[in-house]
Design an enzyme around this catalytic site. Structure first.
Site, PDB file in Angstrom:
ATOM      1  N   GLU A  70       0.887  -1.159   0.000  1.00 27.54           N
ATOM      2  CA  GLU A  70       0.000   0.000   0.000  1.00 27.54           C
ATOM      3  C   GLU A  70       0.926   1.210   0.000  1.00 27.54           C
ATOM      4  O   GLU A  70       1.486   1.572   1.023  1.00 27.54           O
ATOM      5  CB  GLU A  70      -0.889  -0.054   1.240  1.00 27.54           C
ATOM      6  CG  GLU A  70      -2.169   0.714   1.073  1.00 27.54           C
ATOM      7  CD  GLU A  70      -2.007   2.150   1.484  1.00 27.54           C
ATOM      8  OE1 GLU A  70      -1.590   2.972   0.630  1.00 27.54           O
ATOM      9  OE2 GLU A  70      -2.272   2.451   2.645  1.00 27.54           O
TER      10      GLU A  70
ATOM     11  N   CYS B  45      -2.024   8.830   2.635  1.00 30.36           N
ATOM     12  CA  CYS B  45      -1.904   8.314   1.265  1.00 30.36           C
ATOM     13  C   CYS B  45      -3.157   8.607   0.463  1.00 30.36           C
ATOM     14  O   CYS B  45      -3.091   8.830  -0.738  1.00 30.36           O
ATOM     15  CB  CYS B  45      -1.601   6.817   1.288  1.00 30.36           C
ATOM     16  SG  CYS B  45      -2.663   5.896   2.394  1.00 30.36           S
TER      17      CYS B  45
HETATM   18  P1  NDP Z   1       9.176   5.132   4.155  1.00 34.84           P
HETATM   19  O1  NDP Z   1       8.449   4.456   3.076  1.00 34.84           O
HETATM   20  O2  NDP Z   1      10.651   5.240   4.046  1.00 34.84           O
HETATM   21  O3  NDP Z   1       8.832   4.382   5.535  1.00 34.84           O
HETATM   22  C1  NDP Z   1       7.785   3.450   5.693  1.00 34.84           C
HETATM   23  C2  NDP Z   1       8.309   2.187   6.353  1.00 34.84           C
HETATM   24  O4  NDP Z   1       9.166   1.488   5.435  1.00 34.84           O
HETATM   25  C3  NDP Z   1       9.143   2.455   7.584  1.00 34.84           C
HETATM   26  O5  NDP Z   1       8.921   1.432   8.523  1.00 34.84           O
HETATM   27  C4  NDP Z   1      10.555   2.398   7.044  1.00 34.84           C
HETATM   28  O6  NDP Z   1      11.507   2.125   8.026  1.00 34.84           O
HETATM   29  C5  NDP Z   1      10.430   1.282   6.045  1.00 34.84           C
HETATM   30  N1  NDP Z   1      11.430   1.275   4.975  1.00 34.84           N
HETATM   31  C6  NDP Z   1      11.980   2.329   4.353  1.00 34.84           C
HETATM   32  N2  NDP Z   1      12.840   1.940   3.398  1.00 34.84           N
HETATM   33  C7  NDP Z   1      12.849   0.587   3.410  1.00 34.84           C
HETATM   34  C8  NDP Z   1      13.566  -0.409   2.686  1.00 34.84           C
HETATM   35  N3  NDP Z   1      14.424  -0.095   1.721  1.00 34.84           N
HETATM   36  N4  NDP Z   1      13.355  -1.697   2.985  1.00 34.84           N
HETATM   37  C9  NDP Z   1      12.484  -2.040   3.952  1.00 34.84           C
HETATM   38  N5  NDP Z   1      11.786  -1.142   4.683  1.00 34.84           N
HETATM   39  C10 NDP Z   1      11.955   0.158   4.415  1.00 34.84           C
HETATM   40  O7  NDP Z   1       8.525   6.550   4.386  1.00 34.84           O
HETATM   41  P2  NDP Z   1       9.196   7.892   4.944  1.00 34.84           P
HETATM   42  O8  NDP Z   1       8.947   7.955   6.392  1.00 34.84           O
HETATM   43  O9  NDP Z   1      10.595   8.097   4.533  1.00 34.84           O
HETATM   44  O10 NDP Z   1       8.297   8.936   4.159  1.00 34.84           O
HETATM   45  C11 NDP Z   1       8.705   9.332   2.848  1.00 34.84           C
HETATM   46  C12 NDP Z   1       7.530   9.442   1.931  1.00 34.84           C
HETATM   47  O11 NDP Z   1       6.840   8.194   1.869  1.00 34.84           O
HETATM   48  C13 NDP Z   1       6.438  10.402   2.334  1.00 34.84           C
HETATM   49  O12 NDP Z   1       6.782  11.700   2.048  1.00 34.84           O
HETATM   50  C14 NDP Z   1       5.280   9.866   1.541  1.00 34.84           C
HETATM   51  O13 NDP Z   1       5.345  10.326   0.226  1.00 34.84           O
HETATM   52  C15 NDP Z   1       5.485   8.391   1.583  1.00 34.84           C
HETATM   53  N6  NDP Z   1       4.681   7.728   2.608  1.00 34.84           N
HETATM   54  C16 NDP Z   1       3.499   7.174   2.266  1.00 34.84           C
HETATM   55  C17 NDP Z   1       2.705   6.601   3.217  1.00 34.84           C
HETATM   56  C18 NDP Z   1       1.408   6.008   2.863  1.00 34.84           C
HETATM   57  O14 NDP Z   1       0.521   5.931   3.718  1.00 34.84           O
HETATM   58  N7  NDP Z   1       1.233   5.545   1.650  1.00 34.84           N
HETATM   59  C19 NDP Z   1       3.071   6.576   4.627  1.00 34.84           C
HETATM   60  C20 NDP Z   1       4.365   7.166   4.888  1.00 34.84           C
HETATM   61  C21 NDP Z   1       5.115   7.701   3.911  1.00 34.84           C
HETATM   62  P3  NDP Z   1      12.399   3.321   8.671  1.00 34.84           P
HETATM   63  O15 NDP Z   1      11.437   4.270   9.294  1.00 34.84           O
HETATM   64  O16 NDP Z   1      13.250   2.610   9.657  1.00 34.84           O
HETATM   65  O17 NDP Z   1      13.165   3.912   7.530  1.00 34.84           O
END
Ligand code: NDP
Length: 452
Positions: free
Chosen positions: A226, A260
């Site tokens: 998602e 989102c």
């Molecule tokens: P991320 O996608 O980086 O974080 C979401 C989760 O994924 C966190 O638990 C993070 O861990 C983990 N994660 C990140 N990179 C990896 C990887 N390579 N492999 C496995 N797990 C990973 O979101 P951000 O917090 O950096 O937000 C950045 C952007 O993401 C926002 O500006 C928005 O555009 C989007 N976003 C979208 C969401 C939605 O509901 N669709 C929710 C949040 C963000 P960790 O925190 O340890 O990096």
């Protein structure tokens, strides 16, 4: 991992990340809990979920307070989030047995059916924006279905992650049924590869989704993604402007725009653009940014300063490419992750506000000549999560909603998740569904049983 208050940058707590031996132990616990949990009768599983709902309701203010402190959500929105988590637990406790009942099918057998069986242990990689809801929306159906769950939560919400584990533990789920792993993103791939993990779900950004999908694909494990969205909010000339503007502001500025399924691109027909914009700008100007724990505040800070800075880069690049700032479009100076409520007009292709997801309090206005042009613009995006259409003619609205290229299309209502309805996207917004019976079945083996 650090817990940082986005209001003022104060560090609320520091948590050690786990080395592999501790992760290994948790995986072992999940694996040993899985067979017994899968055999636990449905009424017993349901009872624990109902107990989790009660705990959430009893500690609503406490848990809402942690959300507000860690990621800046308005107190009222944080309390509503806890209530929604309780409701999803009750929903699956009530409906789960029906969703999990054998589905009888006619064939050349004397008896043939689908038996729904749990996959085993599911890893959930979750984001900070709805730090309780995103987890419960996965965990309630997964646990009711007889799976065990592992949570890798976003690094900026460790206290939420630990509180959620506490809810399930105190609700009486057996040891190993639900565990929070205090691991960085870099450790996720090794967990996915581990043979004791059977599937993975991720809510978050596109890069994180691609990394997790690639890791799961390499070891042939089921994944649900998602990811982001850039939902269109299509305003037709016969829209009820009072309702439309009120919902437009709620959809874009709720949770400081960090959702989102927030409306991100407002596709407005020329004939109604000026009337819509003047009311919309007035409502945006009326938003009251401030301390999210004060009840009078109506616009929260963003969750992190790096996310705020990235949003501002997208806004500035859009303006450099010809977009017109009507309101805000500036960070608030000083400590904390503040961004002014913003409206960006004349947005078009080639601008970040058109091509990318704006994850913050910035509304992009896109003008359309007519309904067909509006549909073309609405669908001119890599994303396909949600979309909404606003018109007094509901038949016309539904016809247009059916043509939106997305997973969830609403008419005269802002896009929202509801345990009774499937939720998920297409295109770069990911794949698979959450919620409803479909969400539960993502992590079930639909086993065909054939008896002569
Ligand atoms: P991320 O996608 O980086 O974080 C979401 C989760 O994924 C966190 O638990 C993070 O861990 C983990 N994660 C990140 N990179 C990896 C990887 N390579 N492999 C496995 N797990 C990973 O979101 P951000 O917090 O950096 O937000 C950045 C952007 O993401 C926002 O500006 C928005 O555009 C989007 N976003 C979208 C969401 C939605 O509901 N669709 C929710 C949040 C963000 P960790 O925190 O340890 O990096």
């Amino acid at each position: 991992m650090q817990s940082v208050n986005p209001v003022n940058g104060a560090v609320l707590g520091r948590f050690d990340t786990w080395e592999w031996p501790r992760v290994d132990k948790a995986l072992g616990l999940a694996a040993s809990a899985a067979p017994e949990w899968a055999q636990t009768p449905l009424p017993d599983r349901a009872e624990r979920l109902r107990r989790a709902a009660q705990i959430l309701r009893q500690r609503r203010d406490q848990y809402a307070g942690i959300i507000t402190q860690e990621m800046g959500k308005l107190s009222s929105e944080a309390r509503a989030e806890i209530d929604k988590c309780a409701a999803v637990c009750d929903f699956y406790a009530g409906e789960g047995p029906r969703f999990l009942a054998d589905a009888m099918l006619a064939s050349d057998a004397s008896r043939s059916l689908i038996a729904w069986q749990p996959l085993g242990t599911v890893l959930a990689v979750m984001p900070w924006n709805f730090p309780f809801w995103q987890v419960f929306r996965f965990a309630a159906p997964a646990l009711m279905a007889g799976n065990t769950a592992l949570l890798k939560h976003a690094s900026n919400v460790p206290r939420c992650a630990l509180a959620i584990e506490e809810v399930f533990r105190e609700a009486g789920f057996p040891e190993g049924a639900f565990q929070t792993l205090m691991i960085p993103a870099s450790a996720v791939e090794a967990v996915i590869r581990d043979r004791r993990v059977h599937a993975v779900t991720l809510t978050g950004s596109e890069p994180a989704g691609r990394a997790v999908a690639a890791a799961a694909g390499a070891v042939l494990k089921k994944a649900v993604l998602e990811l982001g969205g850039s939902d269109p909010f299509v305003v037709l000339e016969d829209a009820d402007l009072e309702l439309t503007v009120q919902q437009a502001v709620a959809s874009r500025f709720m949770n400081a725009g960090q959702s989102c399924i927030a409306a991100k691109r407002f596709v407005v027909l020329e004939g109604v653009a000026e009337a819509f914009l003047s009311r919309f700008r007035e409502a945006v100007r009326a938003l009251r940014p401030g301390d999210p724990s004060h009840e009078a505040t109506t616009l929260a800070p963003m969750a992190r300063t790096d996310l705020r800075d990235e949003l501002h880069r997208q806004v500035q690049q859009s303006i450099a490419a010809g977009a017109v700032p009507l309101e805000g479009c500036e960070p608030v100076p000083g400590k904390g992750a503040w961004y002014r409520p913003s409206v960006l007009d004349q947005v078009g292709p080639g601008m970040p506000a058109y091509d990318e997801e704006l994850f913050g309090p910035v509304a992009a206005i896109l003008r359309a000549r007519d309904e067909e042009d509006a549909l073309r613009i609405a669908n001119d995006t890599r994303f396909g999560l949600g979309g909404s259409v606003w018109t007094r003619d509901v038949a016309r609205g539904e016809a247009l909603a059916r043509r939106l290229a997305c997973g969830c299309a609403f008419v005269n209502g802002l896009v929202k998740s509801d345990p009774r309805l499937p939720f998920g996207g297409i295109k770069d917004s990911g794949y698979g569904r959450e919620l409803s019976a479909l969400g539960m079945r993502e992590f079930l083996n639909a086993k065909t049983v054939w008896v002569r």
